[in-house]
Structure formats: C-alpha cells, structure tokens
Design a protein around this motif. Structure first.
Motif, PDB file in Angstrom:
ATOM      1  N   ALA A  12       0.660  -1.155  -0.015  1.00  0.00           N
ATOM      2  CA  ALA A  12      -0.115  -0.118   0.122  1.00  0.00           C
ATOM      3  C   ALA A  12       1.067   1.358   0.040  1.00  0.00           C
ATOM      4  N   ALA A  40      11.244   0.017   7.269  1.00  0.00           N
ATOM      5  CA  ALA A  40      11.955  -0.714   8.388  1.00  0.00           C
ATOM      6  C   ALA A  40      13.167  -1.548   7.962  1.00  0.00           C
ATOM      7  N   VAL A  86       6.777  -9.263   5.350  1.00  0.00           N
ATOM      8  CA  VAL A  86       8.216  -8.964   4.932  1.00  0.00           C
ATOM      9  C   VAL A  86       8.295  -7.851   5.465  1.00  0.00           C
ATOM     10  N   GLY A  90       8.579  -2.969  -0.614  1.00  0.00           N
ATOM     11  CA  GLY A  90       7.736  -3.743  -1.413  1.00  0.00           C
ATOM     12  C   GLY A  90       6.960  -4.438  -0.731  1.00  0.00           C
ATOM     13  N   GLY A  92       4.590  -7.119   1.445  1.00  0.00           N
ATOM     14  CA  GLY A  92       4.256  -8.626   1.017  1.00  0.00           C
ATOM     15  C   GLY A  92       4.500  -8.811  -0.519  1.00  0.00           C
ATOM     16  N   GLY A  99      -1.112 -14.801  -6.450  1.00  0.00           N
ATOM     17  CA  GLY A  99      -2.558 -15.078  -6.516  1.00  0.00           C
ATOM     18  C   GLY A  99      -3.154 -13.606  -6.644  1.00  0.00           C
ATOM     19  N   SER A 264       0.880   2.901   7.094  1.00  0.00           N
ATOM     20  CA  SER A 264       0.697   1.666   6.158  1.00  0.00           C
ATOM     21  C   SER A 264       1.743   0.564   6.245  1.00  0.00           C
ATOM     22  N   ARG A 269       1.977  -4.490  12.212  1.00  0.00           N
ATOM     23  CA  ARG A 269       2.730  -3.219  12.774  1.00  0.00           C
ATOM     24  C   ARG A 269       2.053  -1.868  12.891  1.00  0.00           C
ATOM     25  N   HIS A 502      -2.863 -13.670   5.462  1.00  0.00           N
ATOM     26  CA  HIS A 502      -3.971 -12.644   5.034  1.00  0.00           C
ATOM     27  C   HIS A 502      -4.375 -11.978   6.247  1.00  0.00           C
ATOM     28  N   HIS A 526      -7.866 -13.218  -2.292  1.00  0.00           N
ATOM     29  CA  HIS A 526      -6.568 -13.052  -1.508  1.00  0.00           C
ATOM     30  C   HIS A 526      -6.323 -11.667  -1.563  1.00  0.00           C
ATOM     31  N   VAL A 529      -4.786  -7.695  -4.522  1.00  0.00           N
ATOM     32  CA  VAL A 529      -5.607  -7.128  -5.422  1.00  0.00           C
ATOM     33  C   VAL A 529      -6.605  -5.552  -4.670  1.00  0.00           C
ATOM     34  N   VAL A 531      -5.600  -4.521  -1.779  1.00  0.00           N
ATOM     35  CA  VAL A 531      -4.667  -3.467  -1.241  1.00  0.00           C
ATOM     36  C   VAL A 531      -4.156  -2.316  -2.333  1.00  0.00           C
TER      37      VAL A 531
END
Ligand SMILES: Cc1cc2nc3c(=O)[nH]c(=O)nc-3n(C[C@H](O)[C@H](O)[C@H](O)COP(=O)(O)OP(=O)(O)OC[C@H]3O[C@@H](n4cnc5c(N)ncnc54)[C@H](O)[C@@H]3O)c2cc1C
Length: 547
Positions: A12, A40, A86, A90, A92, A99, A264, A269, A502, A526, A529, A531
C-alpha cells in the motif's frame, strides 16, 4: 519538511507514494509534493531470491521476514503458529504467492453498506482494480478489466504451462456440479476459474518497482517508533494533529503545515505504531506507561486472518509424470507460476450455516434470513488441487517432492473469529502480541468442514479423483475416517490449520481511522488486489483534498 510521510514502504505504501508523486495519467514528475517513505527493512531490488517467484521459499525466516509467532491457538491444537510478513521495500509483494484474486462483489458491497460509503462498493472500487492491472487477454470484458496498469497478469495457460492433470481435475470439479467460469476476476467468482497471477513472464513484480518511486524520498532500514502529535484548538475542542514521525533511533521527520502522515505498516505493525503514539485503548496504553493522546479503543482489535489447511494424496500412477518432482516439471515454462490450474470458489449450504450462526450469535429466524453470511450467496470457501507437495511438516509428514503425491487446500474465506494485535512492550523493536484466534466460532468450523467434505468427494468419490489418487496420506495417529464426523474433521483441522498470510482488520476503519477509509470486514479473496486498489483510491482521495 514533508507534505506526506508514509510509514511502511510495503504494498500500500509504495502504490500510494508513487501515485502521490505521479498521479494517474499525469506526465512524469508533475507533483508539487515532497513525499517521504520510511521503511524498516532494506531495498529489495537486487536481492537474489526476489525475482523468481518460487525462490521466495528461501525468504521465509530470512532477514527479510519479520518472522512472527502467534500466541498459542486455543481453538486449534494449543500451539503457536508462524506468521510471515516482509520487512523490506515492497512489503508482501516481495514474497507473496502471486494470486491475483479480486474476490466477490458482495463483500465490497457489504463494506460499503457497513461504512455507509459507496466508494468502497464493488462498483466504487472497479475503477481502481482496472487502474492497477494489465490483463493479458484483450478479448475479456473491458468493463471489468484494465489493460494499461502497472501490474501484469498471467495465467497457467497464458504462460504456456500445460499441466497433465488440467482437464481431469476440471472434469472432476464439474462432476460435483460446479460450473466453469471464463473469468474469475469479474466480481462473481463462484464456480471453477483458472488461476490468475501477477507474474510478468514468470518474474515477480514488486510494488515499489512496478509502480516506481521516482520523485519520492525513500529512507530504508529505519524503524518508526511513533507518530508525533500536537494539540491544536479548533473551535472549542482540542484536536490532535500529526506533525511528524519519530524513529526508534531518535531521528525525527517533520511535516509541513497541512501535511499528512500515512501509517501503512501492515496489519501487524500499524496498530503497534498507533499504540506507541498514544492512540488506542487507555487501559492498554497505561499498562506500558504510554500517555493516551487519542482514545481509540478499537486499535488492534477486530484482527482476522484466513486459515488454510492442506491435505496430501498418493498418486495412483506416478509414472504418468503428474506432479512436481517428475521430469516434465523441469520444463522452463513450469517455473512461470504456481503448480495448479483451478481455483474453486463456493458457498456452503445455507441451512447448516444458519444453525452454526445461531449457535454463535443466538439469532432469531428472521434475523438469520437477513444475515449477510446467509444472504447472497456469499463465497464462503476456496478449494484447489496442486500438483506438488509442501507444508507437510506442519502435520508431521515428511513428503519428498518426487512426483508421487499431490495436495489440496481449503481456505475458509469469511471468518467470523476475531483476534487482536496488542503491545508486548513500549519498545518498537519488540514484536507485537499476535492472536488471530483461528477457528473460534462454530460458523468458521462449519464452513471449514463443508470445504473439507467437498475435497473428500472430489478426490475419493468422483471417477476422475479415484483414477488419479489411490489414498490420502494421513498424519500419524489419525485414521482415514469414511464417516467424516465433525469431530474427526476438526481434529485434522486443529493440527493442520495455518495462516494463509492474509492478516487484516487491526486498524478497522470508521473505528480507528477517519471516515474516508472505513473497511472493517474480511473479503472472499486473497488480499493484494484489494490492497492495490485501496491504495489507488487513497491516492485519489488525498490528492482531491490537497488540490
Ligand atoms: C507469504 C505470503 C504469501 C502471500 N500470498 C498472497 C497471494 O498469493 N495473493 C494475495 O493476494 N495476497 C497474498 N499475500 C498477502 C499480500 O501480500 C498482503 O495482503 C499485502 O502485501 C499487504 O500489504 P500492506 O501494504 O498492508 O502490508 P505490507 O506489504 O506488509 O507492508 C508493510 C510495510 O511496512 C513496513 N513496516 C512495518 N513496521 C514498520 C515500522 N515500524 N517502521 C517502518 N516500516 C515498517 C514493513 O517492513 C513493510 O514493508 C501473501 C502474503 C505473504 C506474507
């Protein structure tokens, strides 16, 4: 000093920053704004395991993984679960399975109804779904799809993967009465649809790179501690306004007057940062010696995640070369995406669902008739067959990838179980306390059992299934139970239920953030899309406010 400080350069955050710097359809660098991303983790651009999708397995547990453990899951087997997210530019999109699943229009319409804002209905979101995607097939419905967005889509057939089981599995699903759909991403996914992924020629598209962050100042490897707030008097009431951001190392970044901070930082977090900023439930903040700046009891509440469960099946004739591990799968086309053809999205029977909801919520017959999960029909569960095996260790199975077995999954889509994300301490370095509270409601158990039984039918009762597999590979201590009682299915799901990655709902809108982005419910999809589209719409909303 900045017009926008975006905390978290994940999916996001990257999309939003990119669109604020270069609005849709504008010429390069027309933005008058000074935009900052604080991320981070590191820049992931040249990481050795991010370009080829299947190499993401090597990222789990690596330095790019926040590597969370939930609290023991009391409605499963009482053990904690691993949850991945992650830590890197970038977010996730650096690790996800690609998907590209839009989900069911009824869910978006339900959001719009709950928050009283049509911008979040399916029709309200459609423009943004289209704006983010680049569909490979110009003959699909242009009213539903975009052909110029940054995110390229593909499918098994468009990428040239010809799995030997494709037609047999399709026929097996059809023999259970499900219909094939040409397009699963038209807002009505119910039925059998070909998988859609966001791989471009078999390569991962990371949000920060696919959208591009030209014109954005990006600071990586910096952990944000809190949003700095000032008190401003407006009329007779004191208002808290964001004035900047403080990082764990003490560095501060300040906003220009009228600027905005966007949090975001993902579902785990974001609530942590809000709580560390003094925004939350006063009792929770008191426990950690944090002064309450804004009383918002719902920060970190309403947490939900999709639980997924895998089952494994022995192939009757492995020499046919049907699964990963057999030589056919060394064909370069086969690394262009996941080892599956079909996603099957279905509702469960309304009668059993009403009984389950009544047990959870005690509703009258009239209320049950109008219950959003019953009216619809909604897309309650997603099922699929994969031509590979992985994840068996969760249930104590050691399954070599040698072409002798395949697997199925079920993912109940609209969980009613709710958990929480709360503070472990006042230190931003400490991971939050994560409780997805999986499988806590009878409604969730009912939906999962129905999905389980449908998979059993597919593999054990259809002529195609019986021809493909000889038996289920069952974890030690669990017999094959032809009766499939609720108890027997629950026992398997309680050891096998894991995250589908998710997580959502911890900054539930309308309760936690301001009225323009109120989105408190799960989706039968999923999440990437949604986000992407939410961030696209957020950019439009912010740009309108700052004209
Ligand atoms: C293994 C895996 C597989 C998945 N597969 C799919 C799939 O196939 N299809 C699908 O649709 N979805 C999938 N998803 C989900 C999808 O990727 C996420 O829903 C989406 O990326 C979430 O976007 P986000 O912007 O909310 O959060 P993220 O993308 O997680 O971004 C949050 C960012 O904030 C940063 N951050 C956090 N705290 C701080 C802090 N204190 N200071 C500074 N920065 C901070 C993080 O490092 C991260 O970069 C998957 C997710 C995972 C993990």
């Amino acid at each position: 000093m900045y017009d926008f400080i975006i905390i978290g350069g994940g999916t996001a955050g990257s999309v939003l920053a990119s669109r604020l710097a270069k609005p849709h359809n504008s010429n390069p660098s027309t933005s008058p704004f000074h935009i900052l991303i604080l991320e981070a983790g590191p820049n992931t651009a040249n990481h050795p395991h991010t370009a080829i999708p299947w190499e993401s397995a090597a990222l789990h547990g690596s330095k790019l993984d926040w590597n969370y453990r939930t609290v023991p899951q009391v409605h499963l087997d009482g053990k904690p679960r691993y949850n991945c997210a992650v830590k890197g530019l970038g977010g996730g999109t650096v690790i996800n399975s690609g998907g590209w699943i839009r989900g069911d229009r009824r869910d978006y319409d339900d959001w719009a109804r709950v928050v009283g804002d049509e911008r979040w209905s399916y029709e309200g979101m459609l423009k943004y779904f289209k704006r983010s995607e680049r569909h490979w097939d110009s003959s699909v419905d242009a009213g539903q799809h975009g052909f110029e967005g940054p995110i390229y889509n593909s499918s098994p057939s468009s990428s040239g993967r010809k799995y030997p089981l494709r037609e047999e599995i399709l026929e097996a699903w059809k023999s259970l009465g499900f219909e094939e759909k040409r397009d699963g991403n038209d807002g009505n996914p119910q039925g059998i649809a070909e998988l859609v992924e966001n791989w471009r020629e078999g390569r991962r598209q990371i949000a920060s790179q696919a959208y591009g962050l030209e014109g954005v100042e990006v600071v990586t490897d910096v952990l944000v501690r809190r949003v700095m707030l000032s008190s401003e008097v407006e009329g007779t009431s004191a208002q808290r306004k964001a004035v900047g951001v403080e990082c764990a190392d003490g560095a501060t970044y300040l906003l220009k007057p009228g600027g905005e901070v966007v949090v975001s930082a993902g579902a785990y977090r974001t609530p942590q940062i809000l709580l560390l900023s003094g925004i939350g439930e006063p009792a929770e903040l008191d426990k950690h010696g944090i002064k309450t700046e804004v009383e918002l009891p719902d920060v970190g509440k309403n947490f939900h995640d999709h639980m997924i469960a895998y089952r494994y099946w022995k192939l009757r004739n492995p020499d046919r070369g049907l699964a990963a591990g057999s030589p056919l799968f060394n064909d370069p086309a086969y690394i262009k995406g996941g080892p599956l053809d079909w996603l099957v999205s279905i509702p469960v029977s309304a009668e059993g669902l009403r009984t389950a909801i009544a047990r959870d919520e005690g509703n009258s017959a009239e209320v049950l008739d109008q219950h959003p999960l019953v009216k619809g029909p909604r897309t309650h569960v997603e099922l699929s067959v994969l031509y590979a095996v992985f994840g068996g260790e969760q249930v104590g199975l050691k399954l070599p990838v040698d072409g002798t077995a395949i697997m199925t999954f079920l993912m109940p889509f609209l969980p009613t179980s709710r958990g929480s994300v709360t503070l472990r301490s006042a230190h931003p370095e400490d991971s939050p306390v994560i409780d997805p509270n999986y499988y806590a409601t009878e409604t969730d158990r009912y939906v999962a059992r129905e999905g389980w039984r449908t998979l059993s039918q597919l593999m054990q009762k259809t002529p195609q299934g019986k021809g493909i597999v000889s038996n289920e590979i069952v974890p030690e201590g669990y017999g094959v139970d032809d009766e499939e009682t609720d108890g027997a299915i629950d026992a398997r799901l309680k050891i096998g239920g894991v995250t589908a990655f998710h997580p959502a709902g911890t900054a539930s809108m309308g309760k936690v953030v301001d009225g323009s982005l109120k989105i408190p419910k799960p989706l039968a999809s999923h999440y990437q899309v949604a986000v992407y589209a939410i961030a696209e719409q957020a950019a439009d909303i912010i740009l309108r406010d700052h004209k």
